[in-house]
Design an enzyme around this catalytic site. Structure first.
Site, mmCIF file in Angstrom:
data_model
loop_
_atom_site.group_PDB
_atom_site.id
_atom_site.type_symbol
_atom_site.label_atom_id
_atom_site.label_comp_id
_atom_site.label_asym_id
_atom_site.label_seq_id
_atom_site.Cartn_x
_atom_site.Cartn_y
_atom_site.Cartn_z
ATOM 1 N N ASP A 7 0.680 -1.108 -0.119
ATOM 2 C CA ASP A 7 -0.100 0.101 -0.416
ATOM 3 C C ASP A 7 1.239 0.771 0.191
ATOM 4 O OD1 ASP A 7 -2.543 1.525 0.910
ATOM 5 O OD2 ASP A 7 -1.603 1.652 2.648
ATOM 6 N N ASP A 9 -0.469 5.185 1.230
ATOM 7 C CA ASP A 9 -0.519 6.020 1.726
ATOM 8 C C ASP A 9 -0.403 5.730 2.820
ATOM 9 O OD1 ASP A 9 -0.914 8.063 -0.064
ATOM 10 O OD2 ASP A 9 -2.727 7.969 -0.625
ATOM 11 N N ASP A 183 -1.341 -0.517 5.970
ATOM 12 C CA ASP A 183 -2.011 0.267 7.370
ATOM 13 C C ASP A 183 -3.030 0.465 7.809
ATOM 14 O OD1 ASP A 183 -3.128 3.657 6.898
ATOM 15 O OD2 ASP A 183 -2.011 2.448 4.977
#
Length: 222
Positions: A7, A9, A183
């Protein structure tokens, strides 16, 4: 060869590039600052809650720039990278990506942020394969404000990953080890298909899930 999916961001960079791009457009004077910022924050809250209407968000977030000239768009991308993103490219994140590349892994960034915002970031990390939200273009090559294909969001990340692997002549079963770094609990479908899921700078919901399931927790940023 192993597979490694990141991922972007709040995983490889300590901010949300989509939300930051909205704030950047306000500073450029491309939007009514107060109204745009308020709606941008609403969409961001929906994303964190897992309730984002990504089609509505893409229509909203591309409206300020999609009718501008190609030269203006490129200049804005360059300035955004220089002012906002480059200062946030942390050595620990770069080293993690390079570690997987040096091991010979097939590496991709899989992000729910659109390709216009994220393509320069993927290049900065030296990652060839970017699975971002694809923006539909009209016959003249202009962005329409709609999404092309399946958006790389939630379950769509797994769909896009399978499509991408197929385009390379691979399938998931070809890889002995599959590492996924994220996250966000929005990425549970992607994390659950990994042999090595890594909750990276995890949100509170993802950290709780990771601890319950015994997943590795990695903190790249303070």
């Amino acid at each position: 060869m192993n597979l490694c999916l990141f991922d972007l961001d709040d995983t490889l960079i300590p901010l949300d590039s989509d939300h930051a791009w909205g704030r950047f457009m306000i500073r450029q004077g491309w939007v009514d600052g107060e109204a745009f910022d308020k709606q941008n924050d609403v969409f961001f809250a929906h994303y964190k809650a897992g309730t984002l209407d990504i089609h509505a968000y893409i229509a909203f977030s591309t409206a300020p720039w999609r009718d501008r000239s190609a030269a203006d768009q490129r200049a804005a991308q360059d300035l955004f990278m220089a002012e906002v993103i480059s200062p946030q490219l942390r050595p620990a994140a770069r080293e993690l990506v390079q570690q997987h590349q040096q091991q010979g892994d097939l590496v991709a960034i899989v992000t729910a942020t659109n390709e216009f915002v994220t393509a320069p970031i993927a290049r900065a990390f030296g990652v060839e394969h970017l699975l971002a939200v694809q923006l539909e273009k009209d016959p003249g090559g202009n962005i329409t404000g709609r999404i092309a294909g399946v958006p790389s969001f939630r379950e769509g990340k797994t769909v896009r990953t399978h499509e991408w692997l197929a385009s390379l002549g691979h399938k998931l079963q070809d890889f002995e080890r599959i590492s996924v770094y994220s996250d966000s609990a929005n990425d549970l479908p992607l994390l659950e298909m990994a042999t090595d899921p890594v909750a990276t700078n995890p949100s509170a919901p993802l950290e709780a899930i990771a601890r319950e399931r015994g997943w590795r927790i990695l903190r790249l940023f303070d």
